[in-house]
Design an enzyme around this catalytic site. Structure first.
Site, short mmCIF file in Angstrom:
data_model
loop_
_atom_site.label_atom_id
_atom_site.label_comp_id
_atom_site.label_asym_id
_atom_site.label_seq_id
_atom_site.Cartn_x
_atom_site.Cartn_y
_atom_site.Cartn_z
N LYS A 76 0.85 -1.19 0.00
CA LYS A 76 0.00 0.00 0.00
C LYS A 76 0.87 1.23 0.00
CE LYS A 76 -4.06 2.06 1.01
NZ LYS A 76 -3.83 2.89 -0.17
N LYS A 112 4.93 2.01 -3.17
CA LYS A 112 4.96 3.43 -3.57
C LYS A 112 5.10 3.50 -5.07
CE LYS A 112 4.73 7.47 -1.62
NZ LYS A 112 4.05 7.79 -0.35
N THR A 196 -4.01 12.93 6.80
CA THR A 196 -2.60 13.14 7.15
C THR A 196 -2.49 14.28 8.15
OG1 THR A 196 -1.92 12.33 5.01
CG2 THR A 196 -0.30 13.63 6.22
N ASN A 227 -1.75 19.56 0.34
CA ASN A 227 -2.76 18.75 1.01
C ASN A 227 -2.44 18.66 2.51
OD1 ASN A 227 -4.65 16.91 1.78
ND2 ASN A 227 -3.95 15.26 0.45
N SER A 354 -6.65 5.62 4.75
CA SER A 354 -6.69 4.83 3.51
C SER A 354 -7.09 3.39 3.82
CB SER A 354 -5.31 4.82 2.84
OG SER A 354 -5.20 5.88 1.92
P1 NAD Z 1 1.12 18.56 -2.13
O1 NAD Z 1 1.60 18.34 -3.50
O2 NAD Z 1 -0.34 18.72 -1.90
O3 NAD Z 1 1.85 19.83 -1.50
C1 NAD Z 1 3.23 19.97 -1.46
C2 NAD Z 1 3.57 21.36 -0.95
O4 NAD Z 1 5.00 21.46 -0.86
C3 NAD Z 1 3.12 22.48 -1.88
O5 NAD Z 1 2.77 23.64 -1.14
C4 NAD Z 1 4.37 22.75 -2.71
O6 NAD Z 1 4.42 24.07 -3.25
C5 NAD Z 1 5.45 22.53 -1.66
N1 NAD Z 1 6.75 22.22 -2.27
C6 NAD Z 1 7.00 21.46 -3.37
N2 NAD Z 1 8.32 21.46 -3.64
C7 NAD Z 1 8.91 22.22 -2.68
C8 NAD Z 1 10.25 22.63 -2.42
N3 NAD Z 1 11.25 22.26 -3.22
N4 NAD Z 1 10.48 23.42 -1.34
C9 NAD Z 1 9.46 23.82 -0.52
N5 NAD Z 1 8.18 23.48 -0.74
C10 NAD Z 1 7.91 22.69 -1.79
O7 NAD Z 1 1.73 17.34 -1.28
P2 NAD Z 1 1.19 16.75 0.10
O8 NAD Z 1 0.24 15.68 -0.20
O9 NAD Z 1 0.81 17.88 0.99
O10 NAD Z 1 2.54 16.07 0.63
C11 NAD Z 1 3.55 16.82 1.30
C12 NAD Z 1 4.45 15.85 2.03
O11 NAD Z 1 3.67 15.07 2.94
C13 NAD Z 1 5.16 14.86 1.13
O12 NAD Z 1 6.44 14.57 1.65
C14 NAD Z 1 4.28 13.63 1.20
O13 NAD Z 1 4.99 12.46 0.91
C15 NAD Z 1 3.87 13.71 2.65
N6 NAD Z 1 2.67 12.94 2.91
C16 NAD Z 1 1.47 13.28 2.35
C17 NAD Z 1 0.36 12.50 2.60
C18 NAD Z 1 -1.00 12.86 2.06
O14 NAD Z 1 -1.95 12.12 2.36
N7 NAD Z 1 -1.16 13.94 1.34
C19 NAD Z 1 0.47 11.35 3.41
C20 NAD Z 1 1.71 11.05 3.99
C21 NAD Z 1 2.81 11.86 3.72
#
Ligand code: NAD
Length: 420
Positions: A76, A112, A196, A227, A354
């Site tokens: 997953k 992943k 999250t 997100n 999830s």
């Molecule tokens: P997203 O794409 O919705 O948002 C990412 C954010 O980070 C955006 O604001 C973007 O502008 C910013 N960003 C991108 N590149 C960047 C950089 N080089 N420097 C600074 N900021 C940057 O992604 P998300 O879903 O919010 O995920 C963010 C983190 O959380 C990731 O590491 C992801 O693996 C982790 N995560 C997300 C979830 C989920 O359910 N959304 C679950 C577990 C972990």
């Protein structure tokens, strides 16, 4: 076996993950052969996806799907759309998913996926063709009882919906349990979008209690406003925290009196970008070094390294992103008494809900928002206490403790199956 990390060199995300997994397995008393099994995914697929672009040209994208270990159950994990996706990153992320599933005790191994692309430069029809092409390319390896994808960086519920539809067409029956993070009308779960952030919030509350701090009035900086980061800012604000800094991929906003989070959420685009609307910005690097009580990296990997760890002024770091703090930085910060809630624990709310979504799809019976929230809280609080107790009883940092808790179930399942 010698140290996996070269002396004097900051390690890659994959190498540092492997190193901590190896340490965790040693602490748990496993032989090196268990590490040999768990240091890489059992399956790694690379695909090339031809997509007709709106101008008529064909562009060929590279995609990956890693299945770290399926001893506990199906694998997953999310699918990431990003120009900097690499094979090693996808491998490391699949290992993290194994750890997260173990920490919150859900019956999966880690998986992943990723596609090397920049969705910000693509139209909706192009993204739909790419999403469907990826599912066609990986369809033999995935499925509700094999490997269940979900959203990650730059993917969302619409992309999950296209992917679910494509998979259902290939299999010729409706398969909501193939993928999670779907819209509610297609079998999504209440609470998934914010899962999250809710999991991170629960960890922040528990960590604040541990440091004898209240969340109300605490100064919080969040790196990333997508997100995870966006929802987190909203929830923390509602609970009385003062959000003094946020950022996106381009810049950061800082105001020690607190930012207007509702306004920023209204103005951000679907990729979590908002700083382009402001003249007065600082860099992401500067933001991380500003004084605050709680720092939440919620963007991408390798943001807190040995270069800036000494300059971080937060008392608590809660890692919503995957891999934001390097091993070297973890050591520096832990020695300075900063409480780190590691990624594999802090961001486990997403995979937990999830899992709830998949259970509901399999049952064909759907829970209320309150039921989901209560089940999530129980799982995350239990996981948090488990990790903190492991750290305290073994006198180790919280990251190693989380890895010990996370890897144990997969190691035991592999042993019972007779693989090792
Ligand atoms: P997203 O794409 O919705 O948002 C990412 C954010 O980070 C955006 O604001 C973007 O502008 C910013 N960003 C991108 N590149 C960047 C950089 N080089 N420097 C600074 N900021 C940057 O992604 P998300 O879903 O919010 O995920 C963010 C983190 O959380 C990731 O590491 C992801 O693996 C982790 N995560 C997300 C979830 C989920 O359910 N959304 C679950 C577990 C972990």
């Amino acid at each position: 076996m010698g140290a996996v990390v070269e002396k004097g060199k900051e390690s890659s995300v994959l190498v540092s993950t492997q190193h901590v997994v190896q340490q965790a397995l040693r602490k748990l008393g496993y032989k090196e052969e268990m590490y040999e099994l768990l240091k890489e995914p059992v399956r790694m697929l690379t695909v090339r996806i031809p997509v007709r672009m709106d101008n008529g040209d064909i562009k060929v994208f590279t995609g990956y799907r890693a299945q770290h270990n399926d001893a506990v159950g199906p694998t997953k994990g999310g699918i990431r759309f990003h120009p900097e996706v690499t094979e090693d990153e996808v491998k490391a992320l699949s290992m993290w998913m194994t750890l997260k599933c173990g920490i919150v005790n859900v019956p999966y191994g880690g998986g992943k996926g990723g596609i090397v692309c920049d969705p910000r430069q693509m139209s909706f029809p192009e993204l739909e063709r790419l999403s469907r092409g990826y599912v066609r390319a990986i369809s033999q390896l995935v499925g509700p009882t094999k490997d269940i994808p979900a959203p990650d960086v730059f993917t969302n519920s619409q992309i999950m919906a296209w992917m679910m539809d494509e998979y259902s067409r290939i299999r010729e029956f409706d398969s909501p349990g193939f993928i999670t993070g779907k819209p509610l009308v297609l079998g999504g779960s209440h609470g998934r979008e914010m899962a999250t952030a809710m999991g991170v919030t629960i960890c922040i509350e528990e960590a604040a209690k541990k440091k004898q701090m209240g969340l109300a009035g605490a100064n919080v900086i969040i790196q990333g406003f997508g997100n995870a980061g966006g929802y987190l800012a909203k929830i923390l604000k509602e609970r009385g925290a003062n959000i003094i800094g946020i950022s996106d991929a381009y810049a950061a906003l800082f105001d020690e009196n607190g930012l207007d989070i509702d306004y920023l959420l209204e103005k951000r685009d679907s990729f979590g970008t908002v700083t382009n609307l402001f003249k007065q910005t600082i860099t992401n690097k500067e933001l991380l070094q500003r004084p605050c009580d709680i720092l939440v990296p919620a963007a991408i990997a390798n943001q807190i390294t040995r270069e800036n760890a000494h300059d971080i002024q937060a008392k608590i770091i809660v890692e919503a992103a995957n891999g934001p703090t390097t091993m070297e930085a973890t050591k520096i910060l832990s020695e300075r008494g900063v409480l780190i809630v590691p990624d594999v624990l802090a961001s486990s709310g997403g995979v937990t809900v999830s899992y709830f979504e998949w259970v509901q799809n399999n049952l064909g019976y759907y829970w209320s928002e309150e039921e989901v929230a209560e089940k999530l809280r129980n799982k995350v609080v239990h996981a948090f206490n488990n990790v903190i107790q492991t750290a305290e009883s073994h006198k180790i940092d919280t990251r190693l403790a989380a890895y010990m808790v996370g890897v144990r179930k997969t190691a035991e399942a592999s042993r019972f199956r007779g693989w090792i």
